[in-house]
Design a protein around this motif. Sequence first.
Motif, mmCIF file in Angstrom:
data_model
loop_
_atom_site.group_PDB
_atom_site.id
_atom_site.type_symbol
_atom_site.label_atom_id
_atom_site.label_comp_id
_atom_site.label_asym_id
_atom_site.label_seq_id
_atom_site.Cartn_x
_atom_site.Cartn_y
_atom_site.Cartn_z
ATOM 1 N N UNK A 11 27.311 -8.125 0.935
ATOM 2 C CA UNK A 11 27.744 -8.946 1.640
ATOM 3 C C UNK A 11 27.408 -10.224 2.048
ATOM 4 N N UNK A 12 27.799 -10.725 0.224
ATOM 5 C CA UNK A 12 27.857 -11.859 -0.264
ATOM 6 C C UNK A 12 26.902 -12.310 -1.047
ATOM 7 N N UNK A 13 25.906 -11.850 -0.424
ATOM 8 C CA UNK A 13 24.391 -12.486 -1.518
ATOM 9 C C UNK A 13 25.570 -12.455 -2.981
ATOM 10 N N UNK A 14 25.489 -13.782 -4.120
ATOM 11 C CA UNK A 14 24.797 -13.391 -5.328
ATOM 12 C C UNK A 14 24.024 -13.658 -5.917
ATOM 13 N N UNK A 15 22.591 -13.715 -5.623
ATOM 14 C CA UNK A 15 21.769 -13.642 -6.291
ATOM 15 C C UNK A 15 20.996 -13.313 -4.918
ATOM 16 N N UNK A 16 19.807 -11.978 -5.590
ATOM 17 C CA UNK A 16 17.724 -11.616 -4.495
ATOM 18 C C UNK A 16 17.567 -12.246 -5.327
ATOM 19 N N UNK A 17 16.717 -12.076 -4.593
ATOM 20 C CA UNK A 17 15.148 -12.222 -4.833
ATOM 21 C C UNK A 17 14.743 -11.738 -4.118
ATOM 22 N N UNK A 18 13.654 -10.511 -4.811
ATOM 23 C CA UNK A 18 12.883 -9.700 -4.130
ATOM 24 C C UNK A 18 11.252 -9.515 -4.140
ATOM 25 N N UNK A 19 10.662 -9.202 -3.849
ATOM 26 C CA UNK A 19 9.123 -8.894 -3.847
ATOM 27 C C UNK A 19 9.362 -7.600 -3.485
ATOM 28 N N UNK A 20 8.311 -6.841 -4.535
ATOM 29 C CA UNK A 20 7.632 -5.487 -3.923
ATOM 30 C C UNK A 20 6.245 -5.193 -3.783
ATOM 31 N N UNK A 21 5.721 -4.538 -3.804
ATOM 32 C CA UNK A 21 4.795 -3.778 -3.817
ATOM 33 C C UNK A 21 4.319 -2.870 -4.286
ATOM 34 N N UNK A 22 3.694 -2.395 -4.816
ATOM 35 C CA UNK A 22 3.673 -0.611 -4.892
ATOM 36 C C UNK A 22 1.545 -0.790 -4.279
ATOM 37 N N UNK A 23 1.360 0.845 -3.762
ATOM 38 C CA UNK A 23 0.307 0.681 -3.943
ATOM 39 C C UNK A 23 0.223 2.276 -3.724
ATOM 40 N N UNK A 24 -0.515 3.083 -4.780
ATOM 41 C CA UNK A 24 -0.515 4.181 -5.578
ATOM 42 C C UNK A 24 -1.788 4.760 -6.369
ATOM 43 N N UNK A 25 -1.604 6.070 -5.301
ATOM 44 C CA UNK A 25 -4.050 6.562 -6.070
ATOM 45 C C UNK A 25 -2.956 7.865 -6.262
ATOM 46 N N UNK A 26 -3.692 8.317 -7.621
ATOM 47 C CA UNK A 26 -2.823 10.164 -7.397
ATOM 48 C C UNK A 26 -3.292 10.733 -6.239
ATOM 49 N N UNK A 27 -4.089 10.784 -5.706
ATOM 50 C CA UNK A 27 -4.138 11.647 -4.636
ATOM 51 C C UNK A 27 -3.307 11.336 -3.445
ATOM 52 N N UNK A 28 -2.713 10.192 -3.356
ATOM 53 C CA UNK A 28 -1.853 9.450 -2.381
ATOM 54 C C UNK A 28 -2.394 8.395 -1.675
ATOM 55 N N UNK A 29 -1.178 7.846 -0.922
ATOM 56 C CA UNK A 29 -2.001 6.868 0.126
ATOM 57 C C UNK A 29 -0.747 6.648 0.934
ATOM 58 N N UNK A 30 -1.018 6.425 2.612
ATOM 59 C CA UNK A 30 -0.251 6.470 3.281
ATOM 60 C C UNK A 30 -0.517 5.080 4.464
ATOM 61 N N UNK A 31 0.728 4.979 4.483
ATOM 62 C CA UNK A 31 0.299 3.732 6.099
ATOM 63 C C UNK A 31 -0.996 3.812 6.679
ATOM 64 N N UNK A 32 -0.978 4.719 7.522
ATOM 65 C CA UNK A 32 -1.917 4.914 8.285
ATOM 66 C C UNK A 32 -3.244 4.887 8.111
ATOM 67 N N UNK A 33 -3.505 5.199 7.128
ATOM 68 C CA UNK A 33 -5.292 5.110 6.622
ATOM 69 C C UNK A 33 -5.129 3.609 6.617
ATOM 70 N N UNK A 34 -4.458 2.693 6.317
ATOM 71 C CA UNK A 34 -4.526 1.543 6.239
ATOM 72 C C UNK A 34 -4.331 0.217 7.416
ATOM 73 N N UNK A 35 -3.847 1.261 8.781
ATOM 74 C CA UNK A 35 -3.849 -0.008 9.725
ATOM 75 C C UNK A 35 -4.286 1.044 10.917
ATOM 76 N N UNK A 36 -4.541 2.336 10.890
ATOM 77 C CA UNK A 36 -4.742 2.798 12.023
ATOM 78 C C UNK A 36 -6.156 2.234 13.071
ATOM 79 N N UNK A 37 -7.023 1.578 12.379
ATOM 80 C CA UNK A 37 -8.274 0.552 12.874
ATOM 81 C C UNK A 37 -7.359 0.023 13.940
ATOM 82 N N UNK A 38 -6.603 -0.959 13.517
ATOM 83 C CA UNK A 38 -5.805 -2.028 14.261
ATOM 84 C C UNK A 38 -4.828 -2.093 15.166
ATOM 85 N N UNK A 39 -4.729 -0.187 15.149
ATOM 86 C CA UNK A 39 -3.611 -0.166 16.254
ATOM 87 C C UNK A 39 -3.786 -0.236 17.607
ATOM 88 N N UNK A 40 -3.678 -0.711 18.827
ATOM 89 C CA UNK A 40 -4.097 -0.243 20.100
ATOM 90 C C UNK A 40 -3.505 1.425 20.321
#
Length: 96
Positions: free
Chosen positions: A67-96
């Motif tokens: 798309x024309x970017x001569x450079x890209x800086x990216x931030x990557x975060x990984x949440x890993x645990x052997x039994x798995x992890x979901x977005x829902x388990x982290x934020x369900x209590x904040x959803x209305x």
Amino acid sequence: MANVNVSLQVLPSVKEENLYEVVDRVIEYIKSSGVKYEVGPMETTMEGELDQLLEIVKEAQNICVKAGAPRVVSMVKIDYKPEGVTMEEKIYKYKK
């Protein structure tokens, strides 16, 4: 392998007026990949197999460059645990 969460923030070196257009291309690619994802104001969080999500991160860089970017800086975060992890388990209590 169990599900992991990967958050990605891309900062392509493009003109300010083109920034959202390039980021939108990355988000469209994530959407087309079929993984579960959630767009936030600073990053997009994905859920799935680690290898697939890392391939998405890799392709996000290519999308920005194409798309024309001569450079890209990216931030990557990984949440890993052997039994798995979901977005829902982290934020369900904040959803209305």
